[in-house]
Design a protein around this motif. Structure first.
Motif, PDB file in Angstrom:
ATOM      1  N   UNK A 131       1.040  -0.927  -0.141  1.00  0.00           N
ATOM      2  CA  UNK A 131      -0.255   0.196   0.045  1.00  0.00           C
ATOM      3  C   UNK A 131       1.287   1.009  -0.175  1.00  0.00           C
ATOM      4  N   UNK A 132       1.797   1.006   0.980  1.00  0.00           N
ATOM      5  CA  UNK A 132       2.985   2.241   0.680  1.00  0.00           C
ATOM      6  C   UNK A 132       3.285   2.745  -0.902  1.00  0.00           C
ATOM      7  N   UNK A 133       3.806   2.140  -1.218  1.00  0.00           N
ATOM      8  CA  UNK A 133       4.733   2.211  -2.092  1.00  0.00           C
ATOM      9  C   UNK A 133       3.388   2.547  -3.464  1.00  0.00           C
ATOM     10  N   UNK A 134       2.660   1.783  -3.508  1.00  0.00           N
ATOM     11  CA  UNK A 134       1.925   1.574  -4.676  1.00  0.00           C
ATOM     12  C   UNK A 134       0.787   3.043  -4.809  1.00  0.00           C
ATOM     13  N   UNK A 135       0.609   3.418  -3.403  1.00  0.00           N
ATOM     14  CA  UNK A 135       0.615   4.861  -3.157  1.00  0.00           C
ATOM     15  C   UNK A 135       1.590   5.937  -3.279  1.00  0.00           C
ATOM     16  N   UNK A 136       3.277   5.784  -3.158  1.00  0.00           N
ATOM     17  CA  UNK A 136       3.860   6.353  -3.664  1.00  0.00           C
ATOM     18  C   UNK A 136       4.538   6.068  -5.148  1.00  0.00           C
ATOM     19  N   UNK A 137       3.150   5.189  -6.377  1.00  0.00           N
ATOM     20  CA  UNK A 137       3.521   5.159  -7.805  1.00  0.00           C
ATOM     21  C   UNK A 137       2.717   6.148  -7.838  1.00  0.00           C
ATOM     22  N   UNK A 138       1.932   6.454  -6.930  1.00  0.00           N
ATOM     23  CA  UNK A 138       0.141   7.837  -7.215  1.00  0.00           C
ATOM     24  C   UNK A 138       0.198   8.752  -6.817  1.00  0.00           C
ATOM     25  N   UNK A 139       1.507   9.278  -6.585  1.00  0.00           N
ATOM     26  CA  UNK A 139       2.021  10.591  -6.169  1.00  0.00           C
ATOM     27  C   UNK A 139       1.230  11.200  -5.695  1.00  0.00           C
ATOM     28  N   UNK A 140       1.165  10.035  -3.700  1.00  0.00           N
ATOM     29  CA  UNK A 140       0.669  10.156  -2.709  1.00  0.00           C
ATOM     30  C   UNK A 140       1.649   9.247  -1.752  1.00  0.00           C
ATOM     31  N   UNK A 141       2.661  10.608  -1.209  1.00  0.00           N
ATOM     32  CA  UNK A 141       3.866  10.334  -0.427  1.00  0.00           C
ATOM     33  C   UNK A 141       3.115  10.276   1.042  1.00  0.00           C
ATOM     34  N   UNK A 142       3.644   8.737   1.450  1.00  0.00           N
ATOM     35  CA  UNK A 142       3.137   8.835   3.259  1.00  0.00           C
ATOM     36  C   UNK A 142       2.453   9.247   4.275  1.00  0.00           C
ATOM     37  N   UNK A 143       3.450  10.780   4.147  1.00  0.00           N
ATOM     38  CA  UNK A 143       2.791  11.472   5.017  1.00  0.00           C
ATOM     39  C   UNK A 143       1.228  12.478   4.806  1.00  0.00           C
ATOM     40  N   UNK A 144       0.629  12.046   3.711  1.00  0.00           N
ATOM     41  CA  UNK A 144      -0.099  12.548   3.206  1.00  0.00           C
ATOM     42  C   UNK A 144      -2.066  11.517   4.019  1.00  0.00           C
TER      43      UNK A 144
END
Length: 164
Positions: A131-144
């Motif tokens: 979930x963390x890495x796929x978020x990053x691929x979608x432009x969502x940085x974890x602190x969001x």
């Protein structure tokens, strides 16, 4: 294999949606090797191509030594209703972590380095990593995924670390 420079927090490339990989060739395998070397040097347990400024949907995980997992074009196709909390951080924001709530289990669809389509079910820490890495691929940085108050505190902590 090369250790590449890591893109750091606030770089706009971390907010961009990564493009799907369409060519499965030696260049893609070299990028995966570079990601692995860069992640190990950081150190970290997961990294995406955007972490090194490459806008491609490629993820490398190594949760256990010498157990490297590579995912091309991963996407979450199912999530559990049950949630868990886990401490997360990023190679792009070293030195700070916080707890994030995520789905306890997921199923992802992805391709391997040869373009073969696969699926994987994951629970616990592996599910969190997906979930963390796929978020990053979608432009969502974890602190969001944090409240504004927690996010602001974490950014202040990170700024202090960078000033040292």
């Amino acid at each position: 294999m090369t250790i590449r420079p890591i893109v750091h927090f606030l770089d706009p490339r971390l907010q961009a949606i990564a493009a799907p990989v369409t060519t499965f060739d030696a260049e893609l395998r070299m990028l995966a090797d570079d990601l692995l070397d860069t992640m190990r040097a950081a150190p970290g347990v997961g990294i995406t191509a955007p972490h090194i400024g490459v806008a491609s949907r490629l993820v490398v995980l190594e949760l256990e030594p010498k157990q490297v997992r590579i995912y091309v074009n991963p996407q979450i196709v199912w999530t559990s209703q049950e949630k868990i909390r886990h401490t997360e951080g990023s190679v792009s924001m070293p030195g700070v972590t916080d707890e994030i709530e995520r789905h306890a289990a997921v199923e992802i669809a992805y391709q391997d380095l040869h373009g073969r389509e696969l699926t994987e079910k994951a629970e616990g820490f592996l599910a969190v990593c997906h979930q963390h890495e796929i978020d990053q691929l979608d432009g969502i940085f974890w602190i969001q995924r944090l409240s504004k108050l927690k996010r602001d505190r974490l950014i202040k902590r990170y700024d202090k670390i960078r000033q040292r």
